[in-house]
Design a protein around this motif. Structure first.
Motif, PDB file in Angstrom:
ATOM      1  N   ASP A 252       0.837  -1.203   0.000  1.00  0.00           N
ATOM      2  CA  ASP A 252       0.000   0.000   0.000  1.00  0.00           C
ATOM      3  C   ASP A 252       0.871   1.251   0.000  1.00  0.00           C
ATOM      4  O   ASP A 252       0.536   2.244  -0.644  1.00  0.00           O
ATOM      5  N   MET A 253       1.962   1.198   0.747  1.00  0.00           N
ATOM      6  CA  MET A 253       2.867   2.344   0.815  1.00  0.00           C
ATOM      7  C   MET A 253       3.673   2.437  -0.469  1.00  0.00           C
ATOM      8  O   MET A 253       4.387   1.502  -0.833  1.00  0.00           O
ATOM      9  N   VAL A 265       5.805  10.316  -6.176  1.00  0.00           N
ATOM     10  CA  VAL A 265       5.351   8.991  -5.742  1.00  0.00           C
ATOM     11  C   VAL A 265       5.494   8.015  -6.891  1.00  0.00           C
ATOM     12  O   VAL A 265       5.011   8.274  -8.001  1.00  0.00           O
ATOM     13  N   ASP A 299       4.366  -1.189   5.153  1.00  0.00           N
ATOM     14  CA  ASP A 299       2.947  -0.873   5.335  1.00  0.00           C
ATOM     15  C   ASP A 299       2.560  -0.750   6.802  1.00  0.00           C
ATOM     16  O   ASP A 299       1.480  -0.229   7.109  1.00  0.00           O
ATOM     17  N   LEU A 302       1.495   2.740   7.932  1.00  0.00           N
ATOM     18  CA  LEU A 302       0.111   3.197   7.780  1.00  0.00           C
ATOM     19  C   LEU A 302      -0.740   2.789   8.972  1.00  0.00           C
ATOM     20  O   LEU A 302      -1.521   3.587   9.508  1.00  0.00           O
ATOM     21  N   THR A 308      -2.892   7.785   5.669  1.00  0.00           N
ATOM     22  CA  THR A 308      -2.783   7.271   4.310  1.00  0.00           C
ATOM     23  C   THR A 308      -1.408   7.640   3.759  1.00  0.00           C
ATOM     24  O   THR A 308      -0.699   8.486   4.323  1.00  0.00           O
ATOM     25  N   SER A 309      -1.029   7.020   2.656  1.00  0.00           N
ATOM     26  CA  SER A 309       0.265   7.328   2.061  1.00  0.00           C
ATOM     27  C   SER A 309       0.326   8.790   1.603  1.00  0.00           C
ATOM     28  O   SER A 309       1.380   9.439   1.679  1.00  0.00           O
TER      29      SER A 309
END
Length: 364
Positions: A252-253, A265, A299, A302, A308-309
């Protein structure tokens, strides 16, 4: 006759022989060392003491030697049992190979933990599982960062003793640098075991033998041989003469790229973890210039901070641009300092405990 019966019989025979010899020696002494008047020419009490002392030493020496022999026999027996319990394909491997040693070590650690540390010895089942995960995790050596021309690397943490840390490894490639960060959100025996297996896979790649593309393909093919569910993984390869990065990113990250222009990103395939039955094509990111920083964070960041990222990126934009770190270590320390401050705002006692961070700086 079983070994349980042979042992006492053997000790009984040895003891009988020693004491029988002692008896014959005493009889011989009384019979042959007397003068015509029937008076003893020797002090028979001293003869008994001396002979008893000598035979006691002999019995002690033989017992010591026998116990040493018994100990070695038991070790050989245990090793034989462990080898027989291994799967057939593992038994056929070279016993001096790293894959064989890692598999056997992990299996023995889990077996030993099941027998010696039952759940009743801990306050709850979670503590027991954490203890076992730490035991398995200790099979992984501390992180060693090789000197890679053109790159500067810093990691947190630098040891693999804590079960909650993701697996981190940096390897020299023929044409650049190869790295990996892998783990789960929550620690446990399964995660620690998978990290040990991944360590064995990466260790088999050698040092500077394969190119970055070959290493990524080898890793991908090896991971598809196992059903790793919920595996969080990010593997990458950066070539010395190119501004591109090939990578497999299933977290997710995202990967953060810091440059003089700000923060960018680098997204992966969109999947939040590795799916064993899916295809995993390599992704490409370009524009990795000299002086740029690439930052990976697990992750767990988070879940630890409840952000959130995108929110984490917002926290770091102005902060890092003002600091302008000049090395990967300074960048890592700056990130850790900011994370600690965020943790203090949220009343977290040890905000860095569950985090794993990898920083790569391109120098040329």
């Amino acid at each position: 006759m079983s070994f349980r019966v042979k042992l006492p019989v053997l000790l009984g025979i040895i003891s009988f022989l020693f004491f029988f010899i002692h008896f014959l020696l005493a009889e011989f002494t009384f019979t042959h060392w007397q003068n015509p008047k029937g008076e003893n020419t020797l002090n028979f009490n001293l003869v008994g003491v001396y002979s008893s002392f000598v035979f006691s030493l002999l019995i002690g020496f033989l017992t010591y030697y026998f116990l040493g022999f018994l100990y070695q026999y038991i070790l050989h027996l245990i090793a034989h049992i462990q080898d027989n319990e291994l799967p057939k394909d593992i038994r056929n491997l070279n016993q001096e190979s790293e894959e064989y040693k890692i598999y056997k070590s992990v299996r023995f650690t889990l077996l030993q933990g099941d027998e010696s540390l039952g759940e009743e010895q801990f306050e709850n089942k979670f503590d027991w599982k954490t203890n076992q995960a730490v035991s398995v995790n200790k099979q992984i050596p501390d992180i060693h960062i090789p000197k890679t021309p053109g790159f500067e690397v810093s990691v947190f943490p630098s040891v693999m003793r804590y079960a909650g840390a993701d697996y981190i490894r940096i390897v020299r490639a023929k044409d650049g640098i190869f790295g990996i960060l892998a783990g789960h959100i929550e620690p446990g025996i399964l995660e620690s075991s998978e990290k040990v297996f991944i360590h064995g896979i990466v260790s088999s790649f050698g040092d500077g033998v394969f190119s970055t593309e070959e290493l990524l393909e080898k890793l991908k093919n090896a991971l598809h041989q196992f059903t790793f569910l919920k595996l969080k993984i990010s593997a990458f390869g950066i070539q010395n003469k190119e501004d591109k990065m090939s990578f497999l990113h299933y977290m997710d990250m995202p990967i953060f790229q810091f440059s003089d222009h700000g923060i960018q990103v680098i997204e992966g395939s969109g999947d939040d973890h590795w799916y064993p039955n899916h295809k995993h094509p390599l992704s490409i990111a370009d524009g990795i210039e000299v002086g740029d920083y690439l930052v990976w964070a697990s992750d767990r960041t988070l879940t630890q901070f409840g952000l959130t990222s995108f929110e984490i990126m917002e926290e770091f934009v102005d902060y890092l641009l003002d600091l302008k770190p000049s090395s990967s270590r300074q960048m890592l320390l700056a990130i850790a300092k900011k994370m600690s401050a965020l943790g203090a705002e949220r009343n977290l006692t040890n905000p860095m405990e569950k985090l794993s961070i990898l920083v790569v700086r391109r120098n040329k």
